[in-house]
Design a protein around this motif. Structure first.
Motif, PDB file in Angstrom:
ATOM      1  N   ASP A 273      -5.737  -8.831   2.983  1.00 35.04           N
ATOM      2  CA  ASP A 273      -4.578  -7.989   2.705  1.00 35.04           C
ATOM      3  C   ASP A 273      -4.278  -7.034   3.861  1.00 35.04           C
ATOM      4  N   ILE A 274      -3.884  -7.615   4.988  1.00 38.61           N
ATOM      5  CA  ILE A 274      -3.530  -6.841   6.178  1.00 38.61           C
ATOM      6  C   ILE A 274      -2.027  -6.992   6.413  1.00 38.61           C
ATOM      7  N   LEU A 275      -1.322  -5.886   6.549  1.00 39.27           N
ATOM      8  CA  LEU A 275       0.113  -5.896   6.817  1.00 39.27           C
ATOM      9  C   LEU A 275       0.363  -5.255   8.176  1.00 39.27           C
ATOM     10  N   ILE A 276       0.976  -6.005   9.079  1.00 39.52           N
ATOM     11  CA  ILE A 276       1.375  -5.502  10.391  1.00 39.52           C
ATOM     12  C   ILE A 276       2.883  -5.652  10.442  1.00 39.52           C
ATOM     13  N   GLU A 277       3.605  -4.511  10.497  1.00 38.09           N
ATOM     14  CA  GLU A 277       5.045  -4.564  10.289  1.00 38.09           C
ATOM     15  C   GLU A 277       5.777  -3.501  11.101  1.00 38.09           C
ATOM     16  N   ASN A 278       6.903  -3.890  11.660  1.00 39.51           N
ATOM     17  CA  ASN A 278       7.853  -2.980  12.289  1.00 39.51           C
ATOM     18  C   ASN A 278       7.245  -2.204  13.460  1.00 39.51           C
ATOM     19  N   ASN A 279       6.473  -2.890  14.279  1.00 42.30           N
ATOM     20  CA  ASN A 279       5.888  -2.279  15.473  1.00 42.30           C
ATOM     21  C   ASN A 279       6.667  -2.709  16.694  1.00 42.30           C
ATOM     22  N   ARG A 280       6.828  -1.828  17.641  1.00 43.12           N
ATOM     23  CA  ARG A 280       7.509  -2.146  18.904  1.00 43.12           C
ATOM     24  C   ARG A 280       6.433  -2.318  19.968  1.00 43.12           C
ATOM     25  N   ILE A 281       6.430  -3.471  20.621  1.00 42.20           N
ATOM     26  CA  ILE A 281       5.393  -3.796  21.593  1.00 42.20           C
ATOM     27  C   ILE A 281       6.056  -4.212  22.904  1.00 42.20           C
ATOM     28  N   GLU A 282       5.656  -3.563  23.998  1.00 40.51           N
ATOM     29  CA  GLU A 282       6.229  -3.850  25.311  1.00 40.51           C
ATOM     30  C   GLU A 282       5.134  -3.850  26.378  1.00 40.51           C
ATOM     31  N   ASP A 283       5.242  -4.772  27.322  1.00 39.84           N
ATOM     32  CA  ASP A 283       4.410  -4.794  28.505  1.00 39.84           C
ATOM     33  C   ASP A 283       2.915  -4.744  28.192  1.00 39.84           C
TER      34      ASP A 283
ATOM     35  N   VAL B 291      -2.037   3.119   9.144  1.00 38.66           N
ATOM     36  CA  VAL B 291      -1.872   3.669  10.484  1.00 38.66           C
ATOM     37  C   VAL B 291      -0.403   3.505  10.833  1.00 38.66           C
ATOM     38  N   ARG B 292       0.277   4.627  11.101  1.00 40.31           N
ATOM     39  CA  ARG B 292       1.710   4.538  11.382  1.00 40.31           C
ATOM     40  C   ARG B 292       2.165   5.697  12.264  1.00 40.31           C
ATOM     41  N   ASP B 293       3.325   5.495  12.857  1.00 40.29           N
ATOM     42  CA  ASP B 293       4.016   6.548  13.606  1.00 40.29           C
ATOM     43  C   ASP B 293       3.196   7.104  14.765  1.00 40.29           C
TER      44      ASP B 293
ATOM     45  N   LEU C 188       0.863  -1.174   0.000  1.00 43.08           N
ATOM     46  CA  LEU C 188       0.000   0.000   0.000  1.00 43.08           C
ATOM     47  C   LEU C 188       0.895   1.219   0.000  1.00 43.08           C
ATOM     48  N   SER C 189       0.744   2.056  -0.956  1.00 40.49           N
ATOM     49  CA  SER C 189       1.578   3.239  -1.072  1.00 40.49           C
ATOM     50  C   SER C 189       0.738   4.482  -0.840  1.00 40.49           C
ATOM     51  N   VAL C 190       1.201   5.335   0.051  1.00 41.68           N
ATOM     52  CA  VAL C 190       0.495   6.573   0.325  1.00 41.68           C
ATOM     53  C   VAL C 190       1.257   7.695  -0.339  1.00 41.68           C
ATOM     54  N   SER C 191       0.728   8.190  -1.435  1.00 40.51           N
ATOM     55  CA  SER C 191       1.342   9.319  -2.115  1.00 40.51           C
ATOM     56  C   SER C 191       0.676  10.593  -1.623  1.00 40.51           C
ATOM     57  N   SER C 192       1.008  11.690  -2.209  1.00 36.74           N
ATOM     58  CA  SER C 192       0.405  12.965  -1.843  1.00 36.74           C
ATOM     59  C   SER C 192      -0.369  13.492  -3.034  1.00 36.74           C
ATOM     60  N   PRO C 193      -1.567  12.976  -3.284  1.00 38.28           N
ATOM     61  CA  PRO C 193      -2.316  13.467  -4.421  1.00 38.28           C
ATOM     62  C   PRO C 193      -2.652  14.945  -4.242  1.00 38.28           C
TER      63      PRO C 193
ATOM     64  N   SER D 235     -10.231  -4.584   4.072  1.00 39.31           N
ATOM     65  CA  SER D 235      -9.109  -4.951   3.218  1.00 39.31           C
ATOM     66  C   SER D 235      -8.114  -3.799   3.077  1.00 39.31           C
ATOM     67  N   ASN D 236      -6.904  -4.203   2.708  1.00 42.50           N
ATOM     68  CA  ASN D 236      -5.836  -3.274   2.375  1.00 42.50           C
ATOM     69  C   ASN D 236      -5.519  -2.339   3.546  1.00 42.50           C
ATOM     70  N   ILE D 237      -5.045  -2.920   4.639  1.00 42.55           N
ATOM     71  CA  ILE D 237      -4.700  -2.179   5.848  1.00 42.55           C
ATOM     72  C   ILE D 237      -3.214  -2.352   6.129  1.00 42.55           C
ATOM     73  N   GLU D 238      -2.541  -1.256   6.462  1.00 44.72           N
ATOM     74  CA  GLU D 238      -1.152  -1.299   6.929  1.00 44.72           C
ATOM     75  C   GLU D 238      -1.099  -0.725   8.335  1.00 44.72           C
ATOM     76  N   ILE D 239      -0.485  -1.483   9.223  1.00 45.27           N
ATOM     77  CA  ILE D 239      -0.249  -1.030  10.595  1.00 45.27           C
ATOM     78  C   ILE D 239       1.252  -1.132  10.805  1.00 45.27           C
ATOM     79  N   ARG D 240       1.913   0.016  10.863  1.00 41.72           N
ATOM     80  CA  ARG D 240       3.377  -0.020  10.901  1.00 41.72           C
ATOM     81  C   ARG D 240       3.955   1.080  11.779  1.00 41.72           C
ATOM     82  N   ASP D 241       5.129   0.781  12.291  1.00 41.75           N
ATOM     83  CA  ASP D 241       5.935   1.756  13.027  1.00 41.75           C
ATOM     84  C   ASP D 241       5.197   2.355  14.225  1.00 41.75           C
ATOM     85  N   LEU D 242       4.415   1.524  14.909  1.00 43.19           N
ATOM     86  CA  LEU D 242       3.748   1.955  16.134  1.00 43.19           C
ATOM     87  C   LEU D 242       4.582   1.534  17.338  1.00 43.19           C
ATOM     88  N   TYR D 243       4.475   2.286  18.411  1.00 41.02           N
ATOM     89  CA  TYR D 243       5.057   1.890  19.688  1.00 41.02           C
ATOM     90  C   TYR D 243       3.875   1.694  20.634  1.00 41.02           C
ATOM     91  N   ILE D 244       3.605   0.434  20.989  1.00 42.28           N
ATOM     92  CA  ILE D 244       2.470   0.090  21.838  1.00 42.28           C
ATOM     93  C   ILE D 244       3.013  -0.493  23.140  1.00 42.28           C
TER      94      ILE D 244
END
Length: 190
Positions: free
Chosen positions: A176-186, A104-106, A1-6, A134-143
């Motif tokens: 098509d769900i991508l969950i990537e590069n999330n930091r999860i603690e406690d 959903v990121r950062d 999934l690419s988020v451009s700036s239309p 469909s077509n969800i990205e969850i990335r670079d979260l700190y939970i």
């Protein structure tokens, strides 16, 4: 999934450290999550929280993007990730329900509940209730610090990132769900 700036994309801004409620613009951002939750996001829209700020409550956006123009929920500015602190008063810091084509990121998410409480607590809750999500990205979260029930019978639906679909509704599913590069603690339990 690419988020451009239309060219036709619209950005909405939230700065929970702002002293006055704004209009959701960069110069006059909303200062609470309720204003953002009331908005129906459209394809290509961006909902951005100011880095270094902390919002109390639950972000529960509405609307869906398209494959060509997904919705972005993320951060703007410099500094630490924007924090959403649900304080154990809400079932999730971010609740995404029946929305598709979303990134959903950062973000930093926390939701310390009571382990003895019958309610379940989550950092991010992705729900398919009445349609295919469909077509969800969850990335670079700190939970972190998501306290929820840990018992075997009922606790598995609480924790950091939970995806849940309605039983008995054939359309309620994920694709098509991508969950990537999330930091999860406690977190408890999942």
């Amino acid at each position: 999934l690419s988020v451009s700036s239309p060219d036709n994309s619209v950005s909405y801004y939230v700065d929970c450290s702002a002293t006055a409620p704004g209009e959701g613009t960069l110069d006059a951002p909303w200062n609470n999550l309720e204003a953002a939750n009331a908005l129906a996001l459209e394809p290509g829209n961006r909902l951005l929280l100011r880095r270094g700020s902390t919002c109390i409550g639950m972000l529960r956006p509405q609307g869906s993007g398209t494959e060509a123009d997904p919705i972005l929920i993320g951060a703007y500015g410099d500094g630490a990730l924007p924090r959403i602190h649900a304080q154990g008063m809400y079932t999730a810091a971010v609740h995404i329900e029946d929305m598709s084509h979303i990134v959903v990121r950062d973000l930093e998410l926390t939701n310390p509940g009571d382990v003895n409480d019958a309610d379940l607590y989550r950092g991010l809750y992705l729900a398919s209730v009445g349609s295919t999500v469909s077509n969800i990205e969850i990335r670079d979260l700190y939970i972190h610090d998501v306290t929820s029930r840990v018992d075997f019978c009922c606790g598995k639906r609480g924790g950091a990132i939970i995806a849940d679909s309605s039983f008995g509704v054939p359309e309620a599913q994920f694709d098509d769900i991508l969950i990537e590069n999330n930091r999860i603690e406690d977190v408890g339990r999942s």
